[in-house]
Design a protein around this motif. Structure first.
Motif, PDB file in Angstrom:
ATOM      1  N   LEU A 100      47.589  30.880  46.316  1.00  0.00           N
ATOM      2  CA  LEU A 100      48.312  30.311  45.205  1.00  0.00           C
ATOM      3  C   LEU A 100      48.491  28.822  45.222  1.00  0.00           C
ATOM      4  O   LEU A 100      48.426  28.088  44.291  1.00  0.00           O
ATOM      5  CB  LEU A 100      49.866  30.921  45.365  1.00  0.00           C
ATOM      6  N   TYR A 101      48.624  28.217  46.532  1.00  0.00           N
ATOM      7  CA  TYR A 101      48.538  26.906  46.650  1.00  0.00           C
ATOM      8  C   TYR A 101      47.380  26.151  46.018  1.00  0.00           C
ATOM      9  O   TYR A 101      47.614  25.189  45.322  1.00  0.00           O
ATOM     10  CB  TYR A 101      49.163  26.317  48.145  1.00  0.00           C
ATOM     11  N   PHE A 102      46.272  26.666  46.599  1.00  0.00           N
ATOM     12  CA  PHE A 102      45.149  25.987  45.939  1.00  0.00           C
ATOM     13  C   PHE A 102      44.646  26.152  44.503  1.00  0.00           C
ATOM     14  O   PHE A 102      44.464  25.154  43.875  1.00  0.00           O
ATOM     15  CB  PHE A 102      43.867  26.404  46.696  1.00  0.00           C
ATOM     16  N   VAL A 103      45.209  27.272  43.996  1.00  0.00           N
ATOM     17  CA  VAL A 103      45.233  27.213  42.532  1.00  0.00           C
ATOM     18  C   VAL A 103      46.085  26.315  41.883  1.00  0.00           C
ATOM     19  O   VAL A 103      45.894  25.760  40.944  1.00  0.00           O
ATOM     20  CB  VAL A 103      45.755  29.002  42.235  1.00  0.00           C
ATOM     21  N   ARG A 104      47.294  26.097  42.306  1.00  0.00           N
ATOM     22  CA  ARG A 104      48.357  25.198  41.753  1.00  0.00           C
ATOM     23  C   ARG A 104      47.901  23.538  41.923  1.00  0.00           C
ATOM     24  O   ARG A 104      47.919  22.982  40.892  1.00  0.00           O
ATOM     25  CB  ARG A 104      49.694  25.331  42.507  1.00  0.00           C
ATOM     26  N   VAL A 105      47.411  23.302  43.213  1.00  0.00           N
ATOM     27  CA  VAL A 105      46.743  22.246  43.274  1.00  0.00           C
ATOM     28  C   VAL A 105      45.536  21.634  42.468  1.00  0.00           C
ATOM     29  O   VAL A 105      45.368  20.469  41.847  1.00  0.00           O
ATOM     30  CB  VAL A 105      46.486  21.617  44.750  1.00  0.00           C
ATOM     31  N   PHE A 106      44.655  22.516  42.602  1.00  0.00           N
ATOM     32  CA  PHE A 106      43.345  22.323  41.676  1.00  0.00           C
ATOM     33  C   PHE A 106      43.438  22.693  40.146  1.00  0.00           C
ATOM     34  O   PHE A 106      42.625  22.537  39.536  1.00  0.00           O
ATOM     35  CB  PHE A 106      42.205  23.338  42.457  1.00  0.00           C
ATOM     36  N   LYS A 107      44.468  23.444  39.834  1.00  0.00           N
ATOM     37  CA  LYS A 107      44.771  23.606  38.391  1.00  0.00           C
ATOM     38  C   LYS A 107      43.916  24.628  37.949  1.00  0.00           C
ATOM     39  O   LYS A 107      43.173  24.440  37.101  1.00  0.00           O
ATOM     40  CB  LYS A 107      45.173  22.542  37.530  1.00  0.00           C
ATOM     41  N   VAL A 108      43.545  25.702  38.586  1.00  0.00           N
ATOM     42  CA  VAL A 108      42.216  26.641  38.425  1.00  0.00           C
ATOM     43  C   VAL A 108      43.106  28.442  38.454  1.00  0.00           C
ATOM     44  O   VAL A 108      44.171  28.103  38.891  1.00  0.00           O
ATOM     45  CB  VAL A 108      41.333  26.539  39.202  1.00  0.00           C
ATOM     46  N   SER A 109      42.148  28.978  37.985  1.00  0.00           N
ATOM     47  CA  SER A 109      42.554  30.270  38.314  1.00  0.00           C
ATOM     48  C   SER A 109      42.046  31.070  39.653  1.00  0.00           C
ATOM     49  O   SER A 109      41.222  30.475  40.280  1.00  0.00           O
ATOM     50  CB  SER A 109      42.026  31.305  37.146  1.00  0.00           C
ATOM     51  N   PHE A 110      42.663  32.204  40.146  1.00  0.00           N
ATOM     52  CA  PHE A 110      42.234  32.733  41.234  1.00  0.00           C
ATOM     53  C   PHE A 110      40.765  33.059  41.358  1.00  0.00           C
ATOM     54  O   PHE A 110      40.026  32.674  42.173  1.00  0.00           O
ATOM     55  CB  PHE A 110      42.692  34.180  41.708  1.00  0.00           C
ATOM     56  N   ASN A 111      39.981  33.422  40.131  1.00  0.00           N
ATOM     57  CA  ASN A 111      38.682  33.694  40.104  1.00  0.00           C
ATOM     58  C   ASN A 111      37.711  32.618  40.218  1.00  0.00           C
ATOM     59  O   ASN A 111      36.756  32.605  40.865  1.00  0.00           O
ATOM     60  CB  ASN A 111      38.450  34.353  38.597  1.00  0.00           C
ATOM     61  N   ASP A 112      38.508  31.323  40.022  1.00  0.00           N
ATOM     62  CA  ASP A 112      37.330  30.054  40.259  1.00  0.00           C
ATOM     63  C   ASP A 112      37.305  29.787  41.472  1.00  0.00           C
ATOM     64  O   ASP A 112      36.329  28.962  41.870  1.00  0.00           O
ATOM     65  CB  ASP A 112      38.216  28.902  39.157  1.00  0.00           C
ATOM     66  N   LEU A 113      38.043  30.287  42.363  1.00  0.00           N
ATOM     67  CA  LEU A 113      38.005  29.935  43.888  1.00  0.00           C
ATOM     68  C   LEU A 113      36.944  31.025  44.491  1.00  0.00           C
ATOM     69  O   LEU A 113      36.651  30.612  45.719  1.00  0.00           O
ATOM     70  CB  LEU A 113      39.327  30.104  44.623  1.00  0.00           C
ATOM     71  N   LEU A 114      36.768  32.017  44.036  1.00  0.00           N
ATOM     72  CA  LEU A 114      35.954  33.096  44.448  1.00  0.00           C
ATOM     73  C   LEU A 114      34.465  32.953  44.030  1.00  0.00           C
ATOM     74  O   LEU A 114      34.190  32.306  42.965  1.00  0.00           O
ATOM     75  CB  LEU A 114      36.310  34.461  44.079  1.00  0.00           C
ATOM     76  N   PRO A 115      33.415  33.259  45.046  1.00  0.00           N
ATOM     77  CA  PRO A 115      31.999  33.040  44.565  1.00  0.00           C
ATOM     78  C   PRO A 115      31.621  34.063  43.393  1.00  0.00           C
ATOM     79  O   PRO A 115      32.491  35.322  43.342  1.00  0.00           O
ATOM     80  CB  PRO A 115      31.189  33.590  46.008  1.00  0.00           C
ATOM     81  N   SER A 116      30.511  33.498  42.702  1.00  0.00           N
ATOM     82  CA  SER A 116      30.412  34.800  41.472  1.00  0.00           C
ATOM     83  C   SER A 116      29.703  36.091  42.158  1.00  0.00           C
ATOM     84  O   SER A 116      28.905  35.740  43.129  1.00  0.00           O
ATOM     85  CB  SER A 116      29.601  33.937  40.660  1.00  0.00           C
ATOM     86  N   VAL A 117      30.051  36.945  41.552  1.00  0.00           N
ATOM     87  CA  VAL A 117      29.404  38.332  42.052  1.00  0.00           C
ATOM     88  C   VAL A 117      28.609  38.875  40.963  1.00  0.00           C
ATOM     89  O   VAL A 117      29.135  38.913  39.736  1.00  0.00           O
ATOM     90  CB  VAL A 117      30.706  39.351  42.416  1.00  0.00           C
ATOM     91  N   ASP A 118      27.441  39.268  41.210  1.00  0.00           N
ATOM     92  CA  ASP A 118      26.643  40.158  40.380  1.00  0.00           C
ATOM     93  C   ASP A 118      27.370  41.693  40.141  1.00  0.00           C
ATOM     94  O   ASP A 118      27.755  42.441  41.062  1.00  0.00           O
ATOM     95  CB  ASP A 118      25.282  40.476  40.893  1.00  0.00           C
ATOM     96  N   PRO A 119      27.654  41.966  38.973  1.00  0.00           N
ATOM     97  CA  PRO A 119      28.334  43.234  38.634  1.00  0.00           C
ATOM     98  C   PRO A 119      27.493  44.441  39.023  1.00  0.00           C
ATOM     99  O   PRO A 119      27.946  45.337  39.284  1.00  0.00           O
ATOM    100  CB  PRO A 119      28.774  43.269  37.167  1.00  0.00           C
ATOM    101  N   LEU A 120      26.130  44.353  39.101  1.00  0.00           N
ATOM    102  CA  LEU A 120      25.328  45.285  39.267  1.00  0.00           C
ATOM    103  C   LEU A 120      24.981  45.485  40.962  1.00  0.00           C
ATOM    104  O   LEU A 120      24.633  46.459  41.547  1.00  0.00           O
ATOM    105  CB  LEU A 120      23.875  45.309  38.744  1.00  0.00           C
ATOM    106  N   GLU A 121      25.511  44.412  41.893  1.00  0.00           N
ATOM    107  CA  GLU A 121      25.422  44.526  43.065  1.00  0.00           C
ATOM    108  C   GLU A 121      26.447  45.390  43.907  1.00  0.00           C
ATOM    109  O   GLU A 121      27.442  45.147  43.308  1.00  0.00           O
ATOM    110  CB  GLU A 121      25.243  43.041  43.633  1.00  0.00           C
ATOM    111  N   LYS A 122      26.070  46.160  45.037  1.00  0.00           N
ATOM    112  CA  LYS A 122      26.954  46.632  45.742  1.00  0.00           C
ATOM    113  C   LYS A 122      27.890  45.827  46.209  1.00  0.00           C
ATOM    114  O   LYS A 122      27.503  44.894  46.861  1.00  0.00           O
ATOM    115  CB  LYS A 122      26.198  47.668  46.639  1.00  0.00           C
ATOM    116  N   VAL A 123      29.293  46.308  46.698  1.00  0.00           N
ATOM    117  CA  VAL A 123      30.149  45.252  47.252  1.00  0.00           C
ATOM    118  C   VAL A 123      29.832  44.964  48.508  1.00  0.00           C
ATOM    119  O   VAL A 123      30.010  43.870  49.059  1.00  0.00           O
ATOM    120  CB  VAL A 123      31.715  45.779  47.020  1.00  0.00           C
ATOM    121  N   ASN A 124      29.303  46.000  49.442  1.00  0.00           N
ATOM    122  CA  ASN A 124      28.949  45.892  50.705  1.00  0.00           C
ATOM    123  C   ASN A 124      27.824  44.848  50.767  1.00  0.00           C
ATOM    124  O   ASN A 124      27.823  44.294  51.764  1.00  0.00           O
ATOM    125  CB  ASN A 124      28.877  47.270  51.408  1.00  0.00           C
ATOM    126  N   ASP A 125      26.774  45.219  49.782  1.00  0.00           N
ATOM    127  CA  ASP A 125      25.733  44.190  50.283  1.00  0.00           C
ATOM    128  C   ASP A 125      26.093  42.787  49.906  1.00  0.00           C
ATOM    129  O   ASP A 125      25.716  41.740  50.555  1.00  0.00           O
ATOM    130  CB  ASP A 125      24.799  44.614  49.007  1.00  0.00           C
TER     131      ASP A 125
END
Length: 153
Positions: A100-125
């Protein structure tokens, strides 16, 4: 337990030296470098997904690690530059309330801090691919010559 060979010991020293050099360039502490070298050899996992994105965003804004640490402190999180370095190197866990602190300081959403995920890729992979520490290659000039071991002075 078998004692490591001289070649293994030299490779370990070289890897550790390279990690210390890299961490010195990036501002991480030497303990972090030694931990990184050990983790690379032992196949340990990274501890967070957001460290890389935090470093990228900080660099894009032209902030040093100290600058970001001060901004996080002003937002209410008691953190110093070395702790931030460990987050960026992905050596420590980052809880959701810390994010939350990073979200506040960078003025972004939680999702912006996460790497992009291919929706068809298995989570474990995805997790296997992004969280496994890869062993850093040893640069050509640093490799020991076959059959020739350098003597320590």
């Amino acid at each position: 337990m078998a004692r490591p060979s001289k070649a293994d010991e030299e490779e370990t020293e070289t890897t550790t030296a390279l990690c210390v050099s890299f961490c010195a360039q990036t501002g991480a502490h030497a303990e972090t470098a030694a931990d990184t070298a050990h983790a690379a050899r032992s196949g340990m996992l990274y501890k967070n997904l957001i460290g890389t994105e935090i470093r990228k965003r900080r660099d894009r804004l032209g902030w040093s690690q100290s600058d970001l640490a001060v901004r996080l402190q002003l937002a209410g999180w008691d953190i110093d530059r070395s702790q931030l370095s460990k987050i960026e190197c992905r050596l420590v866990h980052v809880s959701d309330f810390q994010q939350l602190y990073f979200v506040r300081v960078f003025k972004v959403s939680f999702n912006d801090l996460l790497p992009s995920v291919d929706p068809l890729e298995k989570v474990n992979d995805f997790l296997d691919r992004t969280m496994e520490r890869k062993r850093a290659p040893i640069p050509r000039g640093k490799r020991a010559k076959k059959g020739k071991l350098e003597k320590k002075k």
